[in-house]
Write an enzyme that holds these catalytic residues in place. Structure first.
Site, short mmCIF file in Angstrom:
data_model
loop_
_atom_site.label_atom_id
_atom_site.label_comp_id
_atom_site.label_asym_id
_atom_site.label_seq_id
_atom_site.Cartn_x
_atom_site.Cartn_y
_atom_site.Cartn_z
N CYS A 183 0.83 -1.21 0.00
CA CYS A 183 0.00 0.00 0.00
C CYS A 183 0.86 1.26 0.00
CB CYS A 183 -0.89 0.05 1.25
SG CYS A 183 -2.01 -1.33 1.44
N ARG B 35 -7.35 0.24 7.61
CA ARG B 35 -6.83 0.25 8.98
C ARG B 35 -5.33 -0.01 8.97
NH1 ARG B 35 -6.35 -3.92 12.63
NH2 ARG B 35 -7.45 -5.31 11.19
N ASP C 126 23.65 33.22 -19.59
CA ASP C 126 22.43 34.02 -19.66
C ASP C 126 22.59 35.34 -18.91
OD1 ASP C 126 19.39 33.97 -20.25
OD2 ASP C 126 19.54 34.56 -18.15
#
Length: 507
Positions: free
Chosen positions: A60, A67, A468
């Site tokens: 899970c 629960r 840049d």
């Protein structure tokens, strides 16, 4: 220079669970900390680990509504693939297939991160492990060892897990025929698909579909999880100024665009899902479709576009103490790097953005789409009526009269020809440096453009266009520092220099 330009006028004329370093292994999980997070059902840990429950044989997510099992029945692993490899089946309630994806740089090496992106795009569905390793500049055994060390499962197990979870999501959330689901998920035969679903869930695909058919509709919906915080509005604001007319449409709380992949074309609309850490993508096909819709490829592209696999906690922890970047990240929790749905489209846009404003580049991009983009079947939708031109089309197109210089036209044609001929693609290579070298070999593409494309189109979190002007001015407090000085400064921000660049550009 306006810092919100995000570099388009370039210079080329810790949680205890997962240590924030590049050498973490599966042993880095703290079982007690994991169990406490699971007891609390803390969504911040969703996708960062999975729990295998020995009493049920099921694995899970830590936010599962069931629960909480006893501590002695819980084993914690870093990935769903590791749980499958250990013989556990995925939970039908919390649905591990909807958990946020594996983070690109949290506890995994750069090579594993690149391999994961390739696997997500189907590299092992038809190809072999040897070919994948070669694309990454490794031997097959070395790649397998890296995966076992960082994810607890080998590459083929990870690929099998991704196929399974994609199939489960498509069965539950769409009305696609099961044969198309099998193909879209990456299975080479319907028999293998049926066997995999029966083995994993104990029932046939038709039984899963029957139990969830009330949620399936004519429009395919995909749920794309992420780890909070996530500033969706900031990404939309960035994309809005650069939306290509006719191809993209940005709403107050949505992103929509046309697409053409695997013989299918249509419109994708992405919106946030209220009350969850997820975006929802609605895929509507238009006209006749040849073959199965490439759902996995679309999902991977959208995850890259919205930078959904980023680990904001890891990034913030690593850069928090930096006097230049730390305060900026505090101003923008949930900062993500806006990516690209299509690498070629982004590369063309980057070339157009050399030395001109964002608005000017967007205008020219719209002219190119209007003249050379194929119309969507049925006229499309409001604001979205064309596809971006294919590389072959632009390689032979007459681009004069659109507001482009002769040099820019030559670069666009060279780029388009290289992609059309298969000499250049926008998939990860063995290193960022290798990809930069591959792009800068083309005329008119220098370091700035190559790093910008790597950052947005490839999702390379360490790409950094140091030349840049906007970055150099921001780093110098208004007075530009030299490119060499910024390169030296940026070493402290690795391997997240791309996020540092975004923080300097936009905050």
């Amino acid at each position: 220079m306006d810092m919100s330009d995000f570099g388009e006028r370039g210079g080329e004329r810790r949680s205890r669970l997962l240590p924030m370093n590049m050498t973490a292994s599966i042993s880095a999980l703290d079982p007690e900390a994991c169990y406490r997070a699971m007891q609390a059902k803390d969504a911040r840990f969703d996708g960062r680990f999975f729990v295998c429950v020995s009493s049920t044989g099921i694995y899970c997510r830590p936010v599962c509504p069931a629960r909480v099992p006893k501590r002695e029945n819980c084993r914690f692993v870093l990935s769903a693939a590791a749980a499958e490899e250990a013989g556990y089946r995925s939970c039908l309630r919390c649905r591990p297939e909807t958990a946020p994806g594996t983070p690109a740089w949290s506890g995994t090496a750069a090579t594993v991160s690149r391999a994961l992106r390739l696997i997500e795009e189907g590299a092992l569905d038809e190809g072999c492990l040897e070919e994948l390793a070669a694309r990454l500049g490794l031997g097959e055994r070395q790649l397998r060892r890296l995966f076992l060390a960082h994810l607890g499962a080998g590459p083929q197990a990870v690929a099998a897990n991704r196929r399974l979870l994609t199939a489960k999501q498509l069965i539950s959330d769409t009305a696609m025929p099961l044969a198309q689901v099998a193909h879209a998920a990456g299975y080479q035969s319907l028999r293998r698909f049926n066997d995999a679903i029966r083995k994993a869930y104990g029932v046939a695909p038709t039984e899963i579909r029957r139990a969830t058919e009330n949620r399936a509709g004519s429009t395919i919906r995909l749920r794309l999880g992420y780890r909070p915080p996530f500033d969706f509005s900031r990404i939309l604001a960035y994309l809005k100024g650069r939306a290509i007319p006719g191809v993209e449409r940005i709403g107050e709380n949505s992103y929509a665009r046309s697409f053409s992949l695997g013989g299918a074309s249509g419109i994708i609309t992405v919106t946030p899902v209220a009350g969850t850490n997820a975006l929802e993508a609605r895929i509507a096909t238009l006209g006749s479709t040849q073959g199965a819709l490439p759902v996995r490829a679309i999902s991977a592209r959208l995850r890259r576009l919205f930078d959904l696999d980023a680990e904001p906690g890891a990034i913030a922890t690593a850069l928090a103490r930096d006097p230049l970047i730390g305060p900026r990240l505090e101003q923008a929790p949930g900062l993500r790097v806006p990516g690209a749905f299509d690498g070629f489209e982004l590369a063309i846009r980057a070339v157009l953005g050399q030395q001109i404003s964002v608005k000017g580049a967007t205008t020219i991009a719209g002219r190119i789409v209007t003249k050379f983009g194929a119309p969507l079947p049925g006229g499309g939708a409001e604001g979205i009526d064309r596809l971006f031109p294919a590389p072959k089309m632009l390689a032979r197109a007459e681009l004069s009269g659109l507001g482009l210089t002769g040099g820019r036209i030559a670069t666009l044609k060279a780029l388009s020809s290289a992609v059309a001929a298969g000499k250049l693609d926008f998939t990860p290579r063995e290193s960022l440096e290798a990809k930069i070298a591959e792009m800068t070999a083309l005329p008119g593409i220098g370091e700035w453009t190559a790093h910008y494309v790597a950052l947005r189109a490839l999702g390379e979190p360490d790409a950094f266009p140091a030349s840049d002007l906007g970055l150099r001015k921001s780093a110098g407090g208004g007075e530009p520092v030299s490119t060499a000085a910024l390169q030296a400064m940026s070493q402290a921000w690795r391997p997240w220099r791309g996020y540092a660049a975004l923080a300097l550009w936009t905050t």
